[in-house]
Motif scaffolding. Structure first.
Motif, PDB file in Angstrom:
ATOM      1  N   ILE A   1       0.840  -1.195   0.000  1.00  0.00           N
ATOM      2  CA  ILE A   1       0.000   0.000   0.000  1.00  0.00           C
ATOM      3  C   ILE A   1       0.877   1.247   0.000  1.00  0.00           C
ATOM      4  N   ASN A   2       0.639   2.133  -0.938  1.00  0.00           N
ATOM      5  CA  ASN A   2       1.353   3.412  -1.016  1.00  0.00           C
ATOM      6  C   ASN A   2       2.875   3.243  -1.075  1.00  0.00           C
ATOM      7  N   ASP A   3       3.315   2.258  -1.854  1.00  0.00           N
ATOM      8  CA  ASP A   3       4.739   2.078  -2.094  1.00  0.00           C
ATOM      9  C   ASP A   3       5.551   1.974  -0.790  1.00  0.00           C
TER      10      ASP A   3
ATOM     11  N   PRO B   1       4.746  -0.987   8.519  1.00  0.00           N
ATOM     12  CA  PRO B   1       4.045  -2.068   9.219  1.00  0.00           C
ATOM     13  C   PRO B   1       3.421  -3.102   8.271  1.00  0.00           C
ATOM     14  N   VAL B   2       3.217  -4.296   8.830  1.00  0.00           N
ATOM     15  CA  VAL B   2       2.540  -5.359   8.097  1.00  0.00           C
ATOM     16  C   VAL B   2       1.173  -5.565   8.747  1.00  0.00           C
TER      17      VAL B   2
ATOM     18  N   GLU C   1      -8.308  -1.611   2.671  1.00  0.00           N
ATOM     19  CA  GLU C   1      -7.409  -1.102   1.639  1.00  0.00           C
ATOM     20  C   GLU C   1      -7.644   0.384   1.388  1.00  0.00           C
ATOM     21  N   SER C   2      -8.925   0.783   1.322  1.00  0.00           N
ATOM     22  CA  SER C   2      -9.190   2.191   1.030  1.00  0.00           C
ATOM     23  C   SER C   2      -8.871   3.081   2.223  1.00  0.00           C
ATOM     24  N   ASP C   3      -9.068   2.539   3.430  1.00  0.00           N
ATOM     25  CA  ASP C   3      -8.700   3.328   4.614  1.00  0.00           C
ATOM     26  C   ASP C   3      -7.195   3.589   4.644  1.00  0.00           C
ATOM     27  N   LEU C   4      -6.422   2.567   4.310  1.00  0.00           N
ATOM     28  CA  LEU C   4      -4.964   2.727   4.316  1.00  0.00           C
ATOM     29  C   LEU C   4      -4.546   3.664   3.193  1.00  0.00           C
ATOM     30  N   THR C   5      -5.060   3.410   2.000  1.00  0.00           N
ATOM     31  CA  THR C   5      -4.659   4.196   0.840  1.00  0.00           C
ATOM     32  C   THR C   5      -5.032   5.661   1.004  1.00  0.00           C
TER      33      THR C   5
ATOM     34  N   LEU D   1      -0.083  -5.169   3.201  1.00  0.00           N
ATOM     35  CA  LEU D   1      -1.358  -5.757   3.630  1.00  0.00           C
ATOM     36  C   LEU D   1      -1.425  -7.225   3.207  1.00  0.00           C
ATOM     37  N   LEU D   2      -1.421  -8.118   4.201  1.00  0.00           N
ATOM     38  CA  LEU D   2      -1.579  -9.533   3.917  1.00  0.00           C
ATOM     39  C   LEU D   2      -3.073  -9.841   3.826  1.00  0.00           C
ATOM     40  N   VAL D   3      -3.471 -10.547   2.772  1.00  0.00           N
ATOM     41  CA  VAL D   3      -4.883 -10.872   2.580  1.00  0.00           C
ATOM     42  C   VAL D   3      -5.049 -12.382   2.739  1.00  0.00           C
TER      43      VAL D   3
END
Lengths: 452, 469
Positions: free
Chosen positions: B350-352, B358-359, B373-377, B385-387
């Protein structure tokens, strides 16, 4: 062609007719056969032919068949000779679709047509489960509540009367829980006194019953011993005279002990024990319900097959009476899996109505889960491009209302809720759809002209 | 649709297994016609032959009729913003799926000040709500004629049409309706409404201008009679409005009429009422009460009929406490239950992010994933982000149900080789998975930090907890 046929006769005739004509002809490729000078496309006959052989489905397909027959009979040059058979809806005259559109002709009169409504009857019935017991039945409640009893989908009173409208329970906790601000503000004065809390739910907010959650028993919280925790239950039973539901903390090891103790102290009151799940000692909880005459809530995680399994265990292995089981197939909030919850419950309800006796029990919903949705409690959207979310005091209650309303249409009989406005609005919805609210606006079309 | 088996469709196809449609065999294509994932018109050879050969054309037309949805489809508007309504096959979504989500239209009236009209239109077209990887938006305008003046109505309709959204024209007076149609008929507005009182004029308008028309009648015999009359005269695009009454017995009656209409069309096979259904939650504003009560009741009426068969709706309130719950419910109810809403498990930078960042771990339930994902981005947070493959279940349910376990987390860490990408061993787990903290630490040897209950709070949480002490 003066003779009138019944539809059945006509189908038989055509069946014979087709067999004679088609026999010996391989249907492959773009085959056409000549019939009295006109070309008949065999592929148009094939579906009809296979349908004719599925005669058992005939009634269901009656209208479809009529369409085919009309086309086919026209193609074959047979005058349309049938009258509708009485069970099938009358075929409407084929609309003159073929009439050239250029010639616009406005008819002088409305073509009169009768709306023949389709009625659905189910063979099954949802079990009636009584919560609470009055003095006459060895308890101390002032009234009892009956869940279930439907023979049709929720609020489809045009199919069958709905004997009992859904009931609403308000949640009470034996220690301060985590609550959204918009909910907490309504209970601030009672959060440290479960008996007062229960009173407020009934007297002020119109709860039909109260759910007491003994969350302090959680080993990760206060780890209150079961015998200690159930004293609060005794207080609540004293404070309010409505039927009571008792919940544990959700701890799989501790809950059976807590609920067993609750069953014991509430003997005769016909409370509901919430709840038994597949991954805990459901047998102990169900046995406690059976021994002390209570109802057990059978809770599964959004899986119709697991719900069937657990219900069957309760019925067959513990022999819980059929009138003492309510199901919680799990509630997910609007926007957070509500579609799964809705469809799971709707499938369970339809199965029950269709005669599945493992699933024809009343359904309960933990509608308070709606407050887990960020749209219900967050001050505004964390997404920058979103249109601002507006005041959260208004978003929260409607989130709980729409979650509950949706599930009520799937067949939920018992709602566990928290926000007083959500409780009031849902009650109004149930009373309205249940036919208990008279009146209507004078002119429902007035909105077309209103200048506000 | 009338056909129930792929074989019935197959018999109409070229049966060459040419593969142009993207399926290996014509039989496979036929099966997809049946589940509505493709249309007969996607068979190019058939369509091309039909252009050359009248016999093939006849066959194609027949097949199109046989595979037409149970409820007619009607298109309102043109181009990218056009909405398709109706097209349903079943009464309960688990029997297949619901098609064409309920279209949401919002009212504007012609005695409003021009400036107020513009503000309202701007508000509607700019509406956005992020949900499951996309922005939800609103569909169109219902322009009400309150002036009774054809000239003014035409003017306002023109103005509102310039916003590029489909329109419903709300006027019972044929002169006003005609004035508006002269202006924007080619944009395919929906007429509202032909009634027992004006049907002749409206029928003529529908034919002259070739636009879809709503028929409004509370009496279902009359509603059906008008529909038959219009159909016989050559009108194909019909929408039925059994009249929305906002409260009491009236609302109960509305509930009954809507259900009867749809059930008789599908289960009772009555083609004369097999059209999309119009519901008007805006009628809630006729009830006495304060603004919030009316708005809430509007949301209640709309929700009732999003679940039960409403295909197109006219609303008043653009406030979030009406729009957000209804637009979300619409998405939920019209989600295809046949395809689990999942995303690919794995690792998503996320965001390079750099090796210091953090993981996080979340589930592959699409809703959970896109929310996190959108909250982080959008929060400008850098991280990995591990899915986890939880079979499309959310955090709470998968932790309880055993799809989110320490051993699966370990496998994911190994598969994604995340250890080679970062220079620390700190994993942030969702607050709702807190109870797995110890188990994951034991299984993976990583340090596990319990994050917030809602990913919208990760930003604030990181300020206090990252980098770890």
């Amino acid at each position: 062609m003066a003779k009138k046929f019944t539809l059945e006769e006509f189908l038989d005739l055509l069946k014979k007719y087709n067999v004679e004509e088609i026999e010996g002809v391989k249907i492959e490729g773009d085959l056409e056969i000549e019939f009295e000078g006109s070309a008949i496309d065999l592929s148009a006959i094939a579906p009809l032919y296979s349908m004719l052989s599925e005669f058992g489905n005939f009634l269901y397909h009656a209208n479809m068949a009529l369409g085919y027959l009309q086309r086919l009979s026209a193609a074959l040059g047979i005058p349309t000779p049938f009258v509708a058979q009485p069970t099938a809806p009358a075929p409407t005259a084929p609309a003159p679709e073929a009439a050239p559109l250029e010639e616009i002709r406005i008819p002088q009169e409305i073509t009169k047509a009768k709306f023949e409504l389709y009625k659905e009857e189910y063979p099954g019935k949802i079990e009636e489960v009584v919560l609470g017991a009055t003095k006459a039945d060895g308890g101390s409640r002032e009234y009892t509540l009956t869940l279930g009893g439907q023979k049709s989908l929720a609020f489809y009173t045009f199919d069958a009367p709905q004997p009992h409208l859904p009931a609403i329970a308000i949640d009470v906790f034996d220690r301060r829980p985590m609550l959204a601000k918009a909910v907490r503000m309504h209970y601030e004065d009672v959060v440290d006194d479960p008996a007062e809390w229960a009173k407020k739910c009934v007297k002020k907010f119109g709860a039909d019953l109260v759910t007491l959650h003994l969350i302090s028993t959680d080993p990760l919280l206060d780890d209150t011993p079961a015998s200690e925790a159930v004293k609060v239950l005794e207080d609540v039973l004293q404070a309010v005279k409505c039927p009571i539901i008792v919940g544990g903390s959700g701890n799989k090891e501790k809950d059976p002990e807590v609920l067993e103790k609750a069953a014991e102290v509430a003997e005769g009151e016909r409370i509901m024990l919430a709840s038994a799940t597949l991954d805990m000692d459901w047998e102990r909880i169900a046995n406690a319900a059976k021994k002390y005459g209570h109802v057990v809530l059978s809770w599964t995680q959004m899986d119709i097959n697991n719900q069937k399994t657990l219900n069957r265990y309760l019925l067959k292995r513990v022999e819980v009476p059929r009138n003492s089981i309510v199901m919680d197939p799990t509630t997910a909030a609007l926007g957070y899996g509500l579609d799964y919850a809705f469809t799971n419950m709707e499938r369970i309800r339809i199965s029950g109505l269709k005669g599945d006796t493992d699933l024809n029990f009343p359904i309960s919903s933990g509608t308070t889960n709606a407050w887990g949705a960020r749209e219900a409690w967050m001050i505004d959207s964390p997404i920058e491009e979103d249109t601002p979310w507006g005041p959260r005091e208004l978003r929260g209650p409607i989130w709980e209302i729409i979650t509950g309303l949706t599930l009520s249409l799937a067949g939920v009989d018992l709602f566990m809720m928290m926000h007083p406005i959500a409780v009031a609005v849902l009650k109004e919805v149930f009373n309205t759809l249940g036919g208990k609210v008279s009146g209507a606006v004078a002119d429902p079309g007035e909105w077309m002209f209103m200048e506000v | 649709m009338k056909v129930k088996s792929p074989l019935e469709v197959y018999n109409y196809l070229p049966r060459t297994n040419c593969g142009e449609c993207g399926f290996d065999t014509c039989m496979s294509f036929a099966a997809h016609v049946l589940d509505r994932s493709v249309s007969v018109l996607d068979c190019k050879p058939l369509v091309e032959d039909a252009q050359k050969d009248a016999k093939v054309k006849k066959k194609l037309d027949e097949l199109l009729e046989l595979t037409a949805p149970e409820i007619a489809e009607v298109v309102v508007g043109v181009g990218d913003s056009a909405v398709k309504i109706g097209g349903e096959e079943v009464l309960h979504r688990h029997e297949l799926t619901f098609f064409n989500p309920t279209a949401f239209f919002y009212d504007v009236w012609d005695t409003m000040e021009d400036k107020a009209i513009e503000e309202r239109c701007d508000r509607l077209v700019s509406y956005r709500k992020f949900y499951v990887g996309n922005f939800l938006t609103l569909d169109g305008f219902a322009v009400r004629c309150t002036s009774g003046d054809p000239k003014r109505y035409r003017e306002v309709v023109k103005k509102v049409a310039s916003y590029g959204k489909p329109l419903i024209l709300v006027a019972l007076d044929p002169e006003c309706m005609k004035a508006a149609l002269e202006e924007i008929a080619e944009q395919r507005p929906l007429m509202y409404a032909a009634t027992e009182g004006n049907w002749k004029e409206f029928l003529k308008l529908a034919l002259d201008y070739k636009v879809p028309v709503t028929i409004r009648a509370k009496d279902l015999d009359m509603l059906k009679s008008l529909a038959v009359t219009f159909k016989q005269a050559g009108v194909k695009d019909i929408v039925l409005d059994p009249v929305t009454e906002p409260l009491g017995e009236g609302l109960k009656g509305t509930f009954e009429r809507v259900i009867q209409l749809r059930r008789t069309a599908i289960a009772g096979q009555d083609k004369d009422v097999a059209y999309p259904i119009m519901v008007t939650p805006i009628a809630a504003w006729l009830i006495d009460g304060d603004e919030v009560s009316k708005a809430y009741w509007e949301a209640v009426i709309a929700s009732m009929f999003i679940v039960k068969y409403g295909d197109i709706m006219i609303f008043r309130s653009l406030d979030q406490h009406v729009v957000m719950p209804t637009i979300t419910l619409r998405f939920n109810i019209y989600t295809d239950p046949r395809t689990p809403v999942q995303v690919e498990p794995g690792l998503k930078p996320i965001n390079d992010p750099s090796p210091d960042d953090p993981v996080f771990i979340t589930t592959n339930f699409a809703l959970t994933y896109y929310t996190v994902e959108s909250d982080l981005t959008s929060g400008g947070i850098k991280g990995w982000l591990l899915v986890l493959n939880t079979e499309g279940l959310g955090v709470e349910v998968s932790v309880a149900g055993g799809q989110f376990t320490a051993s699966k987390v370990k496998e994911l860490i190994e598969e994604t080789k995340i250890e080679e990408k970062v220079n620390h061993k700190y994993l942030v787990i969702p607050g709702l998975a807190a109870r797995l903290q110890g188990a994951i630490e034991d299984e993976t040897g990583w340090n596990v930090l319990v994050g917030p209950m809602d990913s919208g709070r990760i930003k604030g949480w990181l300020e206090k907890n990252w980098p770890p002490k």
